[in-house]
Design a protein around this motif. Structure first.
Motif, PDB file in Angstrom:
ATOM      1  N   SER A   1       0.824  -1.193   0.000  1.00  0.00           N
ATOM      2  CA  SER A   1       0.000   0.000   0.000  1.00  0.00           C
ATOM      3  C   SER A   1       0.873   1.264   0.000  1.00  0.00           C
ATOM      4  CB  SER A   1      -0.914  -0.013   1.227  1.00  0.00           C
ATOM      5  OG  SER A   1      -1.622   1.188   1.333  1.00  0.00           O
TER       6      SER A   1
ATOM      7  N   TRP B   1       1.363   3.830  -3.152  1.00  0.00           N
ATOM      8  CA  TRP B   1       1.036   5.241  -2.930  1.00  0.00           C
ATOM      9  C   TRP B   1       2.222   6.119  -3.342  1.00  0.00           C
ATOM     10  CZ3 TRP B   1       2.525   9.390   0.147  1.00  0.00           C
ATOM     11  CH2 TRP B   1       1.621  10.445   0.209  1.00  0.00           C
TER      12      TRP B   1
ATOM     13  N   ARG C   1       0.762   7.392   7.124  1.00  0.00           N
ATOM     14  CA  ARG C   1      -0.003   6.455   6.287  1.00  0.00           C
ATOM     15  C   ARG C   1       0.127   5.031   6.804  1.00  0.00           C
ATOM     16  NH1 ARG C   1      -2.475   8.268   2.171  1.00  0.00           N
ATOM     17  NH2 ARG C   1      -2.766   6.244   1.208  1.00  0.00           N
TER      18      ARG C   1
END
Length: 125
Positions: A18, A22, A39
């Motif tokens: 992820s 990103w 994040r």
């Protein structure tokens, strides 16, 4: 019990995918360690250690590698000017980009592009 164990190993892998996805999607942006750590839901210290241990590079170096990979692809697949490629991968100054590219690849972006075209021409002869 085994399911729970596999969930534990899957979560960090998912989180890493992820984060790296990103980073790729936001390549042209200046990313900070605090943004990335937020994040991931951990402290900057833990994120930096975890990322470096898992990927083998600190986040800042990984971002540079992503940018250079994208730049190489753009040099291969497009006729964009160097300044446009530099901007596309997050560099405002084309000379800074060219210097970094040369340091990493051993040739300037223009030489890289020209060598690709020369290789293509020699294959078609």
């Amino acid at each position: 019990m085994e399911e729970h164990q596999s969930d534990k190993t899957t979560e960090p892998q998912y989180r890493l995918r992820s984060i790296t996805s990103w980073m790729e999607e936001h390549l042209a942006e200046a990313l900070s360690l605090s943004q990335l750590a937020e994040r991931a839901g951990v402290s900057e210290y833990h994120f930096n250690r975890w990322f470096k241990r898992t990927i083998g590079l600190p986040p800042s170096q990984y971002q540079i590698a992503l940018r250079l990979d994208r730049a190489k692809r753009l040099l291969r697949e497009t006729n964009l000017d160097l300044i446009d490629i530099a901007n596309e991968v997050g560099y405002v100054n084309a000379s800074d980009f060219a210097r970094l590219f040369r340091k990493a690849s051993g040739m300037t972006p223009n030489d890289y592009r020209q060598s690709l075209h020369e290789n293509e021409e020699s294959l078609t002869k």
